[in-house]
Design a protein around this motif. Structure first.
Motif, PDB file in Angstrom:
ATOM      1  N   GLY A  40       0.804  -1.215   0.000  1.00 52.52           N
ATOM      2  CA  GLY A  40       0.000   0.000   0.000  1.00 52.52           C
ATOM      3  C   GLY A  40       0.841   1.271   0.000  1.00 52.52           C
ATOM      4  N   GLU A  41       2.085   1.148   0.454  1.00 49.86           N
ATOM      5  CA  GLU A  41       2.963   2.318   0.437  1.00 49.86           C
ATOM      6  C   GLU A  41       3.504   2.545  -0.974  1.00 49.86           C
ATOM      7  OE1 GLU A  41       4.763   2.374   4.977  1.00 49.86           O
ATOM      8  OE2 GLU A  41       5.913   1.380   3.399  1.00 49.86           O
ATOM      9  N   ASN A  42       4.105   3.713  -1.159  1.00 42.15           N
ATOM     10  CA  ASN A  42       4.752   4.032  -2.430  1.00 42.15           C
ATOM     11  C   ASN A  42       6.227   3.676  -2.351  1.00 42.15           C
ATOM     12  OD1 ASN A  42       2.303   5.087  -3.227  1.00 42.15           O
ATOM     13  ND2 ASN A  42       2.905   7.210  -2.862  1.00 42.15           N
ATOM     14  N   ALA A  43       6.783   3.272  -3.462  1.00 47.43           N
ATOM     15  CA  ALA A  43       8.213   2.940  -3.538  1.00 47.43           C
ATOM     16  C   ALA A  43       8.863   3.842  -4.572  1.00 47.43           C
ATOM     17  CB  ALA A  43       8.409   1.483  -3.926  1.00 47.43           C
ATOM     18  N   THR A  44       9.960   4.444  -4.203  1.00 51.57           N
ATOM     19  CA  THR A  44      10.707   5.299  -5.130  1.00 51.57           C
ATOM     20  C   THR A  44      12.129   4.793  -5.272  1.00 51.57           C
ATOM     21  OG1 THR A  44       9.405   7.246  -4.510  1.00 51.57           O
ATOM     22  CG2 THR A  44      11.502   7.640  -5.612  1.00 51.57           C
ATOM     23  N   MET A  45      12.532   4.630  -6.511  1.00 53.76           N
ATOM     24  CA  MET A  45      13.892   4.193  -6.824  1.00 53.76           C
ATOM     25  C   MET A  45      14.518   5.220  -7.760  1.00 53.76           C
ATOM     26  SD  MET A  45      12.908   0.250  -7.436  1.00 53.76           S
ATOM     27  CE  MET A  45      11.143   0.541  -7.461  1.00 53.76           C
ATOM     28  N   ASN A  46      15.786   5.457  -7.548  1.00 57.81           N
ATOM     29  CA  ASN A  46      16.487   6.464  -8.327  1.00 57.81           C
ATOM     30  C   ASN A  46      17.611   5.859  -9.140  1.00 57.81           C
ATOM     31  OD1 ASN A  46      15.099   8.830  -7.071  1.00 57.81           O
ATOM     32  ND2 ASN A  46      16.079   7.983  -5.242  1.00 57.81           N
ATOM     33  N   CYS A  47      17.891   6.511 -10.242  1.00 56.46           N
ATOM     34  CA  CYS A  47      18.948   6.056 -11.135  1.00 56.46           C
ATOM     35  C   CYS A  47      19.740   7.269 -11.592  1.00 56.46           C
ATOM     36  CB  CYS A  47      18.311   5.343 -12.328  1.00 56.46           C
ATOM     37  SG  CYS A  47      19.450   4.954 -13.675  1.00 56.46           S
ATOM     38  N   SER A  48      21.051   7.168 -11.516  1.00 57.50           N
ATOM     39  CA  SER A  48      21.895   8.251 -12.040  1.00 57.50           C
ATOM     40  C   SER A  48      22.794   7.685 -13.115  1.00 57.50           C
ATOM     41  CB  SER A  48      22.728   8.883 -10.916  1.00 57.50           C
ATOM     42  OG  SER A  48      23.579   7.922 -10.325  1.00 57.50           O
ATOM     43  N   TYR A  49      23.140   8.522 -14.056  1.00 58.43           N
ATOM     44  CA  TYR A  49      23.981   8.060 -15.150  1.00 58.43           C
ATOM     45  C   TYR A  49      25.002   9.131 -15.475  1.00 58.43           C
ATOM     46  CZ  TYR A  49      20.586  10.856 -17.797  1.00 58.43           C
ATOM     47  OH  TYR A  49      19.780  11.862 -18.241  1.00 58.43           O
ATOM     48  N   LYS A  50      25.932   8.800 -16.341  1.00 55.98           N
ATOM     49  CA  LYS A  50      27.083   9.685 -16.532  1.00 55.98           C
ATOM     50  C   LYS A  50      27.105  10.410 -17.867  1.00 55.98           C
ATOM     51  CE  LYS A  50      30.281   7.308 -13.392  1.00 55.98           C
ATOM     52  NZ  LYS A  50      29.361   6.312 -12.830  1.00 55.98           N
ATOM     53  N   THR A  51      26.745   9.720 -18.934  1.00 54.69           N
ATOM     54  CA  THR A  51      26.885  10.352 -20.247  1.00 54.69           C
ATOM     55  C   THR A  51      25.520  10.710 -20.827  1.00 54.69           C
ATOM     56  OG1 THR A  51      26.805   8.254 -21.436  1.00 54.69           O
ATOM     57  CG2 THR A  51      28.961   8.990 -20.653  1.00 54.69           C
ATOM     58  N   SER A  52      25.525  11.428 -21.929  1.00 52.28           N
ATOM     59  CA  SER A  52      24.271  11.783 -22.591  1.00 52.28           C
ATOM     60  C   SER A  52      23.569  10.528 -23.078  1.00 52.28           C
ATOM     61  CB  SER A  52      24.559  12.693 -23.781  1.00 52.28           C
ATOM     62  OG  SER A  52      25.111  13.894 -23.340  1.00 52.28           O
ATOM     63  N   ILE A  53      22.255  10.561 -23.034  1.00 49.36           N
ATOM     64  CA  ILE A  53      21.496   9.371 -23.407  1.00 49.36           C
ATOM     65  C   ILE A  53      20.463   9.688 -24.481  1.00 49.36           C
ATOM     66  CG2 ILE A  53      21.790   8.259 -21.168  1.00 49.36           C
ATOM     67  CD1 ILE A  53      18.886   9.130 -20.518  1.00 49.36           C
ATOM     68  N   ASN A  54      20.077   8.626 -25.188  1.00 48.42           N
ATOM     69  CA  ASN A  54      18.967   8.711 -26.123  1.00 48.42           C
ATOM     70  C   ASN A  54      17.659   8.420 -25.399  1.00 48.42           C
ATOM     71  OD1 ASN A  54      17.119   6.819 -27.995  1.00 48.42           O
ATOM     72  ND2 ASN A  54      17.998   8.457 -29.203  1.00 48.42           N
TER      73      ASN A  54
END
Lengths: 110, 111
Positions: free
Chosen positions: A16-30
């Motif tokens: 019932g709770e919300n889950a938040t996941m984060n992602c970081s990256y290094k170079t430019s992406i499509n």
């Protein structure tokens, strides 16, 4: 070095709770994609967000992309026990292969 | 809609044996990628092909080879198998170098 890195590495929440996941990256992406994987099973494609998009929704999923910060987040609302899985972000740098982050292991406790 | 097909889905081999995994891309896709995912690991890029030519190479062991055929399907050949080769092997296809679509994977177990 890895293109994508995720945090947290593991997340445990109540149903019932919300889950938040984060992602970081290094170079430019499509584009950037989020995948779910149940233990030892195949990759399930959840959502793809392009570099010119800022937010995308699919059912209980909401993905944001901030190219200035080189980061994305996946929000799962009203989580269910069946959402228990590993979640990977995969970035597609310009003209290059998809690269996976280490994944976030989500446990949803009934 | 048609998806990426991988065969076999499961494969059990003994050490030092040879294995061949096959990947059939989505129709009209000209690019194939292979990934290896060990237990508890994220998928690691092995190799890719574009228009039947190798386009990129990642952490693929010398014991492994791959090719893309005239009908765009691809095969990953693994020789002298080791216990550490036990993993999920994913194939993905795409058009050009955008938007890869992943297959269901082949689970290889080396005993």
């Amino acid at each position: 070095s890895q293109q994508g890195e995720e945090d947290p590495q593991a997340l445990s929440i109540q149903e019932g709770e919300n889950a938040t996941m984060n992602c970081s990256y290094k170079t430019s992406i499509n584009n950037l994609q989020w995948y779910r994987q149940n233990s030892g099973r195949g990759l399930v494609h959840l959502i793809l967000i392009r570099s010119n998009e800022r937010e995308k929704h699919s059912g209980r999923l909401r993905v944001t992309l901030d190219t200035s910060k080189k980061s994305s987040s996946l929000l799962i609302t009203a989580s269910r026990a069946a959402d228990t899985a590993s979640y990977f972000c995969a970035t597609a740098p310009l003209y290059d292969k998809v690269i996976f982050g280490p994944g976030t292991s989500l446990s949803v406790i009934p | 809609a048609a998806g990426v097909i991988q065969s076999p889905r499961h494969l059990i081999k003994e050490k030092r044996e040879t294995a061949t995994l096959k990947c059939y891309p989505i129709p009209r896709h000209d690019t194939v990628y292979w990934y290896q995912q060990g237990p508890g690991q994220d998928p690691q890029f092995l190799i890719s092909f574009y228009e039947k030519m190798q386009s990129d190479k990642g952490s693929i062991p010398d014991r492994f080879s791959a090719q893309q055929f005239s009908d765009y399907h691809s095969e990953l050949n693994m020789s002298s198998l080791e216990l550490g080769d036990s993993a999920l092997y994913f194939c993905a296809s795409g058009q050009g170098r955008y938007e890869q679509y992943f297959g269901p994977g082949t689970r290889l177990t080396v005993t």
